[in-house]
Design a protein around this motif. Structure first.
Motif, PDB file in Angstrom:
ATOM      1  N   LEU A  46       0.796  -1.212   0.042  1.00 32.46           N
ATOM      2  CA  LEU A  46      -0.041   0.069  -0.035  1.00 32.46           C
ATOM      3  C   LEU A  46       0.923   1.303  -0.173  1.00 32.46           C
ATOM      4  O   LEU A  46       1.857   1.305   0.810  1.00 32.46           O
ATOM      5  CB  LEU A  46      -0.778   0.124   1.235  1.00 32.46           C
ATOM      6  CG  LEU A  46      -1.989   1.163   1.367  1.00 32.46           C
ATOM      7  CD1 LEU A  46      -2.728   0.689   0.094  1.00 32.46           C
ATOM      8  CD2 LEU A  46      -2.621   0.955   2.774  1.00 32.46           C
ATOM      9  N   TYR A  47       0.586   2.137  -1.018  1.00 34.47           N
ATOM     10  CA  TYR A  47       1.274   3.400  -0.965  1.00 34.47           C
ATOM     11  C   TYR A  47       2.769   2.956  -1.554  1.00 34.47           C
ATOM     12  O   TYR A  47       3.913   3.993  -1.521  1.00 34.47           O
ATOM     13  CB  TYR A  47       1.640   4.355   0.247  1.00 34.47           C
ATOM     14  CG  TYR A  47       0.199   4.499   0.753  1.00 34.47           C
ATOM     15  CD1 TYR A  47      -0.509   5.862  -0.035  1.00 34.47           C
ATOM     16  CD2 TYR A  47      -0.369   4.321   1.939  1.00 34.47           C
ATOM     17  CE1 TYR A  47      -1.727   5.786   0.498  1.00 34.47           C
ATOM     18  CE2 TYR A  47      -1.317   4.520   2.428  1.00 34.47           C
ATOM     19  CZ  TYR A  47      -2.384   5.474   1.636  1.00 34.47           C
ATOM     20  OH  TYR A  47      -3.566   6.091   2.303  1.00 34.47           O
ATOM     21  N   GLY A 103       2.205  -1.370   4.678  1.00 36.25           N
ATOM     22  CA  GLY A 103       2.013   0.313   4.108  1.00 36.25           C
ATOM     23  C   GLY A 103       2.975   1.183   4.679  1.00 36.25           C
ATOM     24  O   GLY A 103       3.773   1.097   5.742  1.00 36.25           O
ATOM     25  N   PRO A 105       2.735   5.151   3.962  1.00 37.04           N
ATOM     26  CA  PRO A 105       2.163   6.391   3.634  1.00 37.04           C
ATOM     27  C   PRO A 105       3.204   7.553   3.524  1.00 37.04           C
ATOM     28  O   PRO A 105       4.335   7.284   4.289  1.00 37.04           O
ATOM     29  CB  PRO A 105       1.101   6.806   4.750  1.00 37.04           C
ATOM     30  CG  PRO A 105       0.835   5.457   5.444  1.00 37.04           C
ATOM     31  CD  PRO A 105       2.213   4.515   5.344  1.00 37.04           C
ATOM     32  N   ALA A 141      -4.555   4.141   5.712  1.00 38.53           N
ATOM     33  CA  ALA A 141      -3.638   3.135   5.942  1.00 38.53           C
ATOM     34  C   ALA A 141      -4.080   2.306   7.357  1.00 38.53           C
ATOM     35  O   ALA A 141      -4.102   1.052   7.243  1.00 38.53           O
ATOM     36  CB  ALA A 141      -2.213   3.462   6.197  1.00 38.53           C
ATOM     37  N   HIS A 157       3.631  -1.558   8.874  1.00 39.56           N
ATOM     38  CA  HIS A 157       3.639  -0.052   8.888  1.00 39.56           C
ATOM     39  C   HIS A 157       4.713   0.259   9.062  1.00 39.56           C
ATOM     40  O   HIS A 157       5.604   0.095  10.010  1.00 39.56           O
ATOM     41  CB  HIS A 157       2.591   0.726   9.695  1.00 39.56           C
ATOM     42  CG  HIS A 157       2.589   2.029   9.617  1.00 39.56           C
ATOM     43  ND1 HIS A 157       2.040   2.599   8.494  1.00 39.56           N
ATOM     44  CD2 HIS A 157       2.973   2.820  10.561  1.00 39.56           C
ATOM     45  CE1 HIS A 157       2.224   3.989   8.835  1.00 39.56           C
ATOM     46  NE2 HIS A 157       3.006   4.199   9.965  1.00 39.56           N
TER      47      HIS A 157
END
Length: 339
Positions: A46-47, A103, A105, A141, A157
C-alpha cells in the motif's frame, strides 16, 4: 464522502465497515485461531510500487495487489485523497484477503525537518492543506491495518523513527492493541546507501520504526547499526527522496519474516485444531518424507552430541532411542497413513 475527523478517528464509512466485519465474526479472531487459506499467502503493498514482491516466490509467498500513488503493477495511479479510489482499494483488499499488507504512507508532512525548513516558506494555509491530505492517507492505512487484524491477518507499517506520525491518535490507538508492537531498525544494516559528500557511495543510517501484528517480521526488522562503518547524511539534493527506496536487504528481511510468521501461524492453527478435537489434514509431504527403517539401517553417524549440553552420546543408543520413539508414536496412533 469520507472526511478525516480532527481527533484522528477512522473515516466514518470505513469505521462502520470494520465494526460490521467484527459483528459478523462476533469474537475478534487472532492468528492463533485462524486457519490460513489454501494456496500461497499473498502480500499486498500500500502506497508503493512493487518492492517486496520480487523476493516473495523464494519464500513460498505470492504477490498481491500494489496500490501506488504513482503507478501500481498495472501502471494505474491511485489517488487516495479521492473517496472513490479509497473505496475501490478497500473493496479489492477485502476481496483478496491478503495475508500481509505492507503500508508506507507518505511521510514528508510528518518530518520535523520539513516543518523547520519549509513550513514558513510554504505559508500556513498551504501547509495545513498538505498536512490534512497526509493525515487522510495515514488514516486510510490505519483502517486497512484494522481490517487485517480483525480478520486475523497481518500488517506492517513503516515510517521514519522520528516522524510525528507516531503520536497521531489513530496510530497510537492501533499500536496499543493486543498483538501489535513496534521496533526500530537502522537501514544501513539492510544495505541502504546514498551519495557521499566527496563522491562515491556511503551507508545511510536512517533509523526507521516498524509497527506490525507479526512478531516474526518485527524480529527481522530490528537490526541496529553496529558502528563499524561511517554514515553519509541524507540532507541535500535528492538524498532523502532516494532513501525512500527499499534496499534489497530490507525487502528480503520482510519476506523472510513473513514466511516465518506464516510457518508459526500454521503451526499454531494445527495445534488449536488438534486441541479442539478436529481432524487435521497435513500438506502433501511425499517429497520430504523418508522411511524411518531405511534411514536407521543406513545411518552411519560416528559422533553424536547432545544439542543442549554438548556431551558426546553413544551412536548405538541414539539409534535405539530413535527406533523406540517412532514405535511409541505408532502405538499411540498419532497419524494415519493414506495412499
Amino acid at each position: 464522502e469520507q472526511t478525516l475527523l480532527p481527533s484522528g478517528r477512522l473515516p466514518t464509512q470505513l469505521l462502520e465497515q470494520t465494526q460490521a466485519d467484527d459483528e459478523v465474526t462476533r469474537v475478534r479472531p487472532t492468528t492463533a485461531s485462524v486457519i490460513p487459506r489454501v494456496g500461497p499467502a499473498q502480500v499486498t503493498e500500500l502506497y508503493s510500487p512493487p518492492r517486496v514482491t520480487a523476493t516473495l516466490p523464494r519464500f513460498g509467498l505470492a504477490a498481491g495487489s500494489t496500490f501506488d500513488l504513482c503507478a501500481d503493477e498495472s501502471g494505474v495511479k491511485w489517488d487516495f485523497t479521492s473517496p472513490l479510489d479509497r473505496k475501490r482499494a478497500w473493496e479489492r483488499i477485502r476481496r483478496e484477503e491478503p495475508y500481509l499488507v505492507i503500508g508506507s504512507p507518505p511521510c514528508t508532512m510528518f518530518s520535523r525537518l520539513q516543518l523547520n525548513l519549509n513550513a514558513k516558506k510554504m505559508g500556513r494555509v498551504e501547509w495545513e492543506k498538505r498536512r490534512r491530505t497526509a493525515e487522510v492517507l495515514l488514516t486510510f492505512a490505519v483502517a486497512v491495518y484494522k481490517l487485517q487484524t480483525l480478520a486475523g491477518r497481518h500488517f506492517l507499517h513503516e515510517h521514519p523513527a522520528g516522524a510525528t506520525s507516531w503520536t497521531y491518535p489513530a496510530i497510537v490507538r492501533l499500536r496499543a492493541e493486543p498483538g501489535v508492537d513496534a521496533v526500530v531498525g537502522d537501514m544501513c544494516e539492510y544495505g541502504l546507501e546514498t551519495t557521499a559528500v566527496g563522491g562515491g557511495r556511503a551507508a545511510a543510517k536512517k533509523p526507521t520504526r516498524f509497527m506490525s501484528s507479526s512478531p516474526a517480521i518485527l524480529e527481522a526488522l530490528s537490526w541496529r547499526c553496529q558502528g563499524d562503518h561511517a554514515h553519509a547524511p541524507l540532507l541535500g539534493g535528492t538524498r532523502a527522496r532516494d532513501a525512500a527506496v527499499y534496499p534489497p536487504g530490507l525487502c528480503e528481511a520482510i519476506a523472510q519474516g513473513a514466511a516465518e510468521q506464516l510457518r508459526r501461524d500454521k503451526r499454531t492453527s494445527v495445534l488449536a485444531a488438534a486441541a479442539a478435537g478436529r481432524e487435521v489434514h497435513c500438506d502433501d509431504a511425499q517429497g520430504r518424507t523418508k522411511d524411518e527403517n531405511e534411514e536407521l539401517a543406513t545411518w552411519a553417524a560416528k559422533e553424536v552430541y547432545d544439542e543442549i549440553t554438548g556431551a558426546a552420546l553413544d551412536p548405538k543408543l541414539v539409534q535405539q532411542a530413535r527406533a523406540e520413539e517412532i514405535q511409541f508414536m505408532l502405538h499411540w496412533g498419532v497419524w494415519e497413513r493414506f495412499p
